[in-house]
Design an enzyme around this catalytic site. Structure first.
Site, PDB file in Angstrom:
ATOM      1  N   GLU A 117       4.766  -4.661  12.069  1.00  0.00           N
ATOM      2  CA  GLU A 117       3.809  -3.554  11.883  1.00  0.00           C
ATOM      3  C   GLU A 117       2.629  -4.153  11.136  1.00  0.00           C
ATOM      4  O   GLU A 117       2.722  -4.417   9.928  1.00  0.00           O
ATOM      5  CB  GLU A 117       4.455  -2.436  11.078  1.00  0.00           C
ATOM      6  CG  GLU A 117       5.694  -1.824  11.719  1.00  0.00           C
ATOM      7  CD  GLU A 117       5.369  -0.968  12.938  1.00  0.00           C
ATOM      8  OE1 GLU A 117       6.291  -0.630  13.688  1.00  0.00           O
ATOM      9  OE2 GLU A 117       4.180  -0.626  13.111  1.00  0.00           O
ATOM     10  N   ASN A 129       0.791  -1.246   0.000  1.00  0.00           N
ATOM     11  CA  ASN A 129       0.000   0.000   0.000  1.00  0.00           C
ATOM     12  C   ASN A 129       0.812   1.278   0.000  1.00  0.00           C
ATOM     13  O   ASN A 129       0.401   2.284  -0.572  1.00  0.00           O
ATOM     14  CB  ASN A 129      -0.969  -0.027   1.180  1.00  0.00           C
ATOM     15  CG  ASN A 129      -0.230   0.008   2.514  1.00  0.00           C
ATOM     16  OD1 ASN A 129       0.814  -0.607   2.672  1.00  0.00           O
ATOM     17  ND2 ASN A 129      -0.761   0.770   3.449  1.00  0.00           N
ATOM     18  N   CYS A 138      -3.202   1.140   7.046  1.00  0.00           N
ATOM     19  CA  CYS A 138      -3.595   0.408   8.248  1.00  0.00           C
ATOM     20  C   CYS A 138      -4.069   1.337   9.350  1.00  0.00           C
ATOM     21  O   CYS A 138      -4.630   0.888  10.339  1.00  0.00           O
ATOM     22  CB  CYS A 138      -2.506  -0.520   8.715  1.00  0.00           C
ATOM     23  SG  CYS A 138      -1.152   0.339   9.328  1.00  0.00           S
TER      24      CYS A 138
HETATM   25  N1  LIG Z   1       1.145  -1.459  10.610  1.00  0.00           N
HETATM   26  C1  LIG Z   1       1.563  -0.914   9.497  1.00  0.00           C
HETATM   27  O1  LIG Z   1       2.406   0.000   9.484  1.00  0.00           O
HETATM   28  C2  LIG Z   1       1.020  -1.383   8.200  1.00  0.00           C
HETATM   29  C3  LIG Z   1       0.312  -2.554   8.089  1.00  0.00           C
HETATM   30  N2  LIG Z   1      -0.144  -2.960   6.856  1.00  0.00           N
HETATM   31  C4  LIG Z   1      -0.932  -4.193   6.752  1.00  0.00           C
HETATM   32  O2  LIG Z   1      -0.562  -4.931   5.581  1.00  0.00           O
HETATM   33  C5  LIG Z   1      -1.710  -5.579   5.039  1.00  0.00           C
HETATM   34  C6  LIG Z   1      -1.839  -5.211   3.577  1.00  0.00           C
HETATM   35  O3  LIG Z   1      -0.614  -5.418   2.914  1.00  0.00           O
HETATM   36  P1  LIG Z   1      -0.342  -6.769   2.114  1.00  0.00           P
HETATM   37  O4  LIG Z   1       0.835  -6.547   1.265  1.00  0.00           O
HETATM   38  O5  LIG Z   1      -1.600  -7.286   1.482  1.00  0.00           O
HETATM   39  O6  LIG Z   1       0.042  -7.761   3.326  1.00  0.00           O
HETATM   40  P2  LIG Z   1       0.571  -9.266   3.218  1.00  0.00           P
HETATM   41  O7  LIG Z   1       0.791  -9.699   4.603  1.00  0.00           O
HETATM   42  O8  LIG Z   1      -0.255 -10.059   2.300  1.00  0.00           O
HETATM   43  O9  LIG Z   1       2.010  -9.113   2.479  1.00  0.00           O
HETATM   44  C7  LIG Z   1       3.001  -8.304   3.077  1.00  0.00           C
HETATM   45  C8  LIG Z   1       4.353  -8.785   2.562  1.00  0.00           C
HETATM   46  O10 LIG Z   1       4.579 -10.117   3.026  1.00  0.00           O
HETATM   47  C9  LIG Z   1       4.877 -10.967   1.936  1.00  0.00           C
HETATM   48  N3  LIG Z   1       4.394 -12.292   2.314  1.00  0.00           N
HETATM   49  C10 LIG Z   1       3.220 -12.871   2.020  1.00  0.00           C
HETATM   50  N4  LIG Z   1       3.151 -14.106   2.567  1.00  0.00           N
HETATM   51  C11 LIG Z   1       4.329 -14.288   3.228  1.00  0.00           C
HETATM   52  C12 LIG Z   1       4.894 -15.346   4.010  1.00  0.00           C
HETATM   53  N5  LIG Z   1       4.233 -16.478   4.214  1.00  0.00           N
HETATM   54  N6  LIG Z   1       6.130 -15.188   4.551  1.00  0.00           N
HETATM   55  C13 LIG Z   1       6.815 -14.032   4.337  1.00  0.00           C
HETATM   56  N7  LIG Z   1       6.345 -13.007   3.615  1.00  0.00           N
HETATM   57  C14 LIG Z   1       5.120 -13.141   3.062  1.00  0.00           C
HETATM   58  C15 LIG Z   1       4.176 -10.337   0.754  1.00  0.00           C
HETATM   59  O11 LIG Z   1       4.750 -10.750  -0.469  1.00  0.00           O
HETATM   60  C16 LIG Z   1       4.433  -8.861   1.039  1.00  0.00           C
HETATM   61  O12 LIG Z   1       5.720  -8.506   0.605  1.00  0.00           O
HETATM   62  C17 LIG Z   1      -2.891  -5.098   5.859  1.00  0.00           C
HETATM   63  O13 LIG Z   1      -3.217  -6.064   6.831  1.00  0.00           O
HETATM   64  C18 LIG Z   1      -2.375  -3.854   6.554  1.00  0.00           C
HETATM   65  O14 LIG Z   1      -2.989  -3.611   7.774  1.00  0.00           O
HETATM   66  C19 LIG Z   1       0.050  -2.215   5.721  1.00  0.00           C
HETATM   67  C20 LIG Z   1       0.756  -1.034   5.818  1.00  0.00           C
HETATM   68  C21 LIG Z   1       1.304  -0.542   7.044  1.00  0.00           C
HETATM   69  O1  LIG Z   2       0.093   2.300   8.191  1.00  0.00           O
HETATM   70  C1  LIG Z   2       0.192   2.510   6.986  1.00  0.00           C
HETATM   71  O2  LIG Z   2      -0.460   2.001   6.080  1.00  0.00           O
HETATM   72  C2  LIG Z   2       1.169   3.572   6.680  1.00  0.00           C
HETATM   73  O3  LIG Z   2       2.256   3.448   7.575  1.00  0.00           O
HETATM   74  C3  LIG Z   2       0.491   4.899   6.925  1.00  0.00           C
HETATM   75  S1  LIG Z   2       1.489   6.172   6.332  1.00  0.00           S
HETATM   76  O4  LIG Z   2       2.880   5.876   6.727  1.00  0.00           O
HETATM   77  O5  LIG Z   2       1.351   6.159   4.873  1.00  0.00           O
HETATM   78  O6  LIG Z   2       0.996   7.394   6.961  1.00  0.00           O
END
Ligand SMILES: NC(=O)C1=CN([C@@H]2O[C@H](COP(=O)(O)OP(=O)(O)OC[C@H]3O[C@@H](n4cnc5c(N)ncnc54)[C@H](O)[C@@H]3O)[C@@H](O)[C@H]2O)C=CC1
Ligand SMILES: O=C(O)[C@H](O)CS(=O)(=O)O
Length: 477
Positions: free
Chosen positions: A252, A156, A286
């Protein structure tokens, strides 16, 4: 020599070289859904080569000031190439151009903050002589880089969230093996070229593209990897933590961010702020506002203002300057959100605005009559949907916010200082934003959640603490 944008095929970035693979991965334009390039698909040998290269590079000294200079040069080049990076984000993520420019600008700032923090890494003096019998001893601590860090990032915010890992890791003397999202690998490869031009020595940054689960497992199996820093879904984060052994892990993860709107606030201003942070990046953030708890006395007026703010949002081609919200990352993601909204409506929720999909575009949606038993409320939507519920008592609003498996950030709009500080104390999250939404973030602040939102903090100063080990040194004079 082809420019990056003219290239149609990209290799892995290992030891400052591009390595093509037989298997390839298509990268789609997220609005037209047409392929824009092909990237390499890393195999186990590639992962081992990348980790080994990082391990060798870690043995070659790179001083804090050299790291500072490289990061500052990379940030400067990022600013010079802002439009090229922004256009790439428009294509790879479907992010509207103005929002994409903002991400590039924040990414440069993240690298600059990391560069500065890399000059301030220090331990502390320990007054060990205060212990009886230790009068002749002196002690201090130093912070040492952990070594080879595997960084795995989501789709994202594929530039700034990569910078939030690469920046502090390099600033603190570590080497990074980066696995960007398979949906948005190009911007990470372009950033790697920036670091190479900035003088980053071979092996300090490796970029592996391909299947996340496969590469993730090969990294987890590789004992030369000293730490995992992951941003993504809670399910994958839990898997990494369960399989990393005793190695450091920072996570995260997901959230279903909540905002309290009290009766004593500026209702129209709160509604506009909620609309902006519910739908930017098509809700794929997120800390996107997903649950709003409004005092029952202002519920209808708030919903009216929120509807108006949502209806004024321009939805469409992310390449147009006038677009506020573009497509989601895929048609499947938009379909999932559509299914969840339909399920909520069947359970009694009311669509005030939106609720419809066109291919990968899901229109900004406001739901009322929502309960905590609906998936659009208790689970992470990660899409352009915001749920409005009402409350009567202040304590009730705090309980509603805390009724979640997640705990990243929350917001509260009120002019009542006692209520604001009570909420700040009692809401179980990593960050409380008073008089703004949970979607507020600046890149030098500590950022990270509790419960299913993860462990550890980002923000360069805090990420550096996670990416270094404190060593005690005692001198018996
Ligand atoms: N807390 C934060 O700062 C943030 C959290 N997110 C979270 O990320 C999610 C959305 O992003 P997505 O890319 O769809 O998440 P995802 O968890 O599907 O993928 C994230 C990364 O992990 C990799 N991945 C997938 N399966 C894996 C495995 N089994 N082992 C190791 N790596 C693996 C993916 O290729 C990608 O590079 C949402 O749940 C969102 O809340 C997104 C942005 C910021
Ligand atoms: O949590 C996310 O998806 C991003 O960290 C929010 S931000 O960094 O784009 O503000």
């Amino acid at each position: 020599m082809q420019t990056f944008e003219q290239q149609k095929e990209f290799g892995l970035f290992i030891n400052n070289q591009n390595k093509v693979t037989e298997q390839k991965l298509n990268v789609l334009d997220k609005y037209s859904l047409e392929p824009i390039a092909q990237v390499a698909h890393a195999g186990k040998n590639d992962v081992e080569e990348a980790v080994q290269g990082a391990l060798e590079a870690f043995k070659i000294p790179l001083s804090p000031y050299e790291r500072y200079q490289i990061l500052q040069k990379a940030a400067a080049r990022l600013r010079e190439e802002q439009e090229a990076f922004a256009n790439l984000l428009v294509k790879e993520v479907g992010k509207p151009i103005n929002e994409a420019r903002g991400e590039v600008s924040r990414s440069a700032l993240t690298l600059e903050i990391a560069a500065e923090e890399g000059k301030r890494i220090a331990g502390e003096g320990v007054p060990i002589e205060a212990a009886p019998g230790s009068e002749n001893r002196r002690a201090y601590t130093v912070r040492k880089p952990v070594g080879v860090i595997a960084a795995i990032t989501p789709f994202n915010v594929p530039l700034n969230l990569v910078c939030h890992k690469i920046g502090p890791a390099l600033a603190s003397g570590n080497c990074v093996v980066l696995k960007p999202s398979d949906a948005t690998p190009l911007v990470a490869l372009k950033l790697a070229e920036i670091f190479k031009k900035a003088g980053l020595p071979s092996g300090r940054l490796q970029v592996l593209t391909g299947n996340g689960a496969e590469i993730g497992n090969w990294l987890l199996e590789n004992n030369e990897v000293d730490m995992f820093t992951f941003t993504g879904s809670t399910s994958v984060g839990k898997y990494i933590k369960q399989n990393a052994g005793l190695r450091k892990v920072t996570l995260e993860l997901g959230n279903n961010s909540a905002s309290i709107v009290h009766h004593d606030t500026n209702i129209q201003a709160a509604a506009k702020a909620v609309a902006q942070k519910s739908f930017n990046n098509a809700g794929q953030v997120c800390i996107s506002v997903q649950r709003v708890f409004v005092h029952q006395s202002i519920h209808d007026e708030f919903v009216q203002h929120l509807r108006a703010a949502t209806e004024s949002i321009q939805v469409g081609d992310p390449g147009k300057e006038t677009t506020d919200v573009g497509p989601m990352i895929s048609e499947e993601a938009a379909q999932r959100v559509e299914d969840w909204v339909e399920e909520a409506v069947q359970e009694g929720a009311k669509v005030q605005v939106g609720g419809r999909r066109k291919e990968a575009v899901f229109y900004p949606t406001v739901l009322t009559n929502v309960t905590e038993k609906m998936r659009v409320s208790y689970d992470e939507v990660f899409g352009p949907v915001v749920c409005v519920e009402s409350y009567t008592e202040e304590e009730e609003s705090i309980q509603k916010v805390n009724n979640s498996d997640y705990g990243l950030q929350a917001g509260i709009f009120t002019n009542d200082l006692n209520f604001a500080l009570q909420a700040a104390e009692e809401i179980e999250v990593g960050g409380v934003i008073i008089n703004d939404t949970p979607g507020y973030r600046v890149d030098h602040m500590p950022y990270g959640g509790v419960k299913n939102s993860g462990t550890g903090k980002e923000g360069p100063k805090y990420a550096i603490e996670e990416m270094t080990e404190e060593k005690l040194i005692v001198w018996n004079r």
